[in-house]
Design a protein around this motif. Structure first.
Motif, short mmCIF file in Angstrom:
data_model
loop_
_atom_site.label_atom_id
_atom_site.label_comp_id
_atom_site.label_asym_id
_atom_site.label_seq_id
_atom_site.Cartn_x
_atom_site.Cartn_y
_atom_site.Cartn_z
N SER A 169 0.82 -1.22 0.00
CA SER A 169 0.00 0.00 0.00
C SER A 169 0.85 1.27 0.00
CB SER A 169 -0.94 0.00 1.22
OG SER A 169 -0.18 0.04 2.42
N LYS A 170 2.11 1.16 -0.45
CA LYS A 170 3.02 2.30 -0.51
C LYS A 170 3.22 2.94 0.85
CE LYS A 170 1.83 3.31 -5.32
NZ LYS A 170 1.40 4.33 -6.32
N GLY A 171 3.20 2.10 1.88
CA GLY A 171 3.42 2.57 3.25
C GLY A 171 2.18 3.09 3.94
N LEU A 172 1.09 3.28 3.21
CA LEU A 172 -0.12 3.82 3.81
C LEU A 172 -0.72 2.83 4.80
CD1 LEU A 172 -2.28 6.09 3.81
CD2 LEU A 172 -3.51 4.76 2.08
N HIS A 173 -1.06 3.29 5.98
CA HIS A 173 -1.74 2.48 6.98
C HIS A 173 -2.56 3.41 7.86
CE1 HIS A 173 2.13 3.68 8.67
NE2 HIS A 173 1.71 3.39 9.89
N PHE A 174 -3.28 2.84 8.80
CA PHE A 174 -4.17 3.68 9.60
C PHE A 174 -4.14 3.26 11.07
CE2 PHE A 174 -6.80 0.03 8.45
CZ PHE A 174 -7.50 -0.24 9.61
#
Length: 264
Positions: A237-242
């Motif tokens: 996710s290209k580093g995207l997290h939550f």
């Protein structure tokens, strides 16, 4: 609002015999716009030198953004004299890329050892989770959440992430501590949550300019496996997290939501 990204730090020297120089870097966030560089011997680096450098510009910005703690300490008295807020923020991609391109080496920042999250803030339960890119913003992000940070540059669509891609994250059921925990996170200015394998394994929060926090530690093999999968999904996710904080797992109410992405 016009902003300048600023760095002022000791220039790396190739030999021990070279004179120690400091370099001032200033640029606007958009690539290809205003840029300025200046060198100064270490013995002359001062508030007056910086005021002189900024004083030559016909117009000054509304804010100065800095990513290095040492630069923040240098610029705060200067910015106060100029009447400009100086904002500590890790996300200064244009400035960082310019420095790397010019100096031909990565930016290195001091990283203090992580501190434990205050015990009185910790929630009831936590877990790794995934939500589709579309549902993350439209299914959860659109809900009335008291505390949330969803920067537009981290929206999946702006990162070129398909709407169906699972986005990894961490969900904390805060119970009665839910709001207090969410307030602590927003004050800490979270950047990324990283699974760190070890003895024990840990979940480490990167926040502020250089702060690090031990959110929790564990030795469960199933949680360890989930942690490795979490990091693998972050790569996809290209580093995207939550990070999602909620009172419980009913799915009815949420307290805090952050979009996160690792930043040097």
């Amino acid at each position: 609002m016009q902003t300048w990204q600023v760095d002022c730090y000791r220039r790396p020297s190739e030999t021990n015999t070279q004179e120690i120089l400091w370099e001032l870097w200033i640029c606007e966030p958009s690539p290809g716009t205003f840029r300025y560089r200046a060198l100064c011997p270490q013995s002359q680096v001062s508030r007056d030198w910086l005021l002189s450098e900024f004083g030559q510009f016909a117009a000054l910005p509304d804010e100065l953004h800095v990513f290095r703690p040492q630069t923040l300490h240098l610029l705060e008295p200067v910015a106060q004299t100029l009447g400009i807020p100086v904002i500590p923020i890790r996300r200064t991609p244009t400035l960082k890329q310019w420095i790397v391109d010019e100096l031909k080496h990565p930016i290195r920042l001091d990283r203090p050892p992580p501190l434990p999250l205050p015990e009185e803030l910790w929630g009831d339960r936590w877990r790794f989770a995934t939500v589709s890119a579309q549902d993350l913003l439209q299914g959860i992000g659109d809900r009335p959440i008291p505390i949330k940070s969803l920067p537009e540059d981290l929206w999946p669509i702006n990162l070129g992430i398909p709407s169906t891609l699972p986005i990894p994250g961490v969900v904390i059921d805060g119970d009665r501590q839910s709001l207090q925990l969410a307030q602590w996170f927003t004050e800490a200015n979270p950047i990324s949550l990283n699974f760190i394998p070890g003895q024990p394994d840990g979940l480490i929060l990167e926040s502020g300019l250089s702060d690090r926090w031990i959110i929790t530690t564990f030795e469960d093999s199933e949680v360890r496996q989930a942690g490795h999968q979490y990091e693998q999904k972050k790569q996809q996710s290209k580093g995207l997290h939550f990070l999602l904080i909620q009172p419980d797992n009913s799915g009815m109410t949420y307290t805090g939501l952050w979009l996160l992405q690792p930043e040097n």
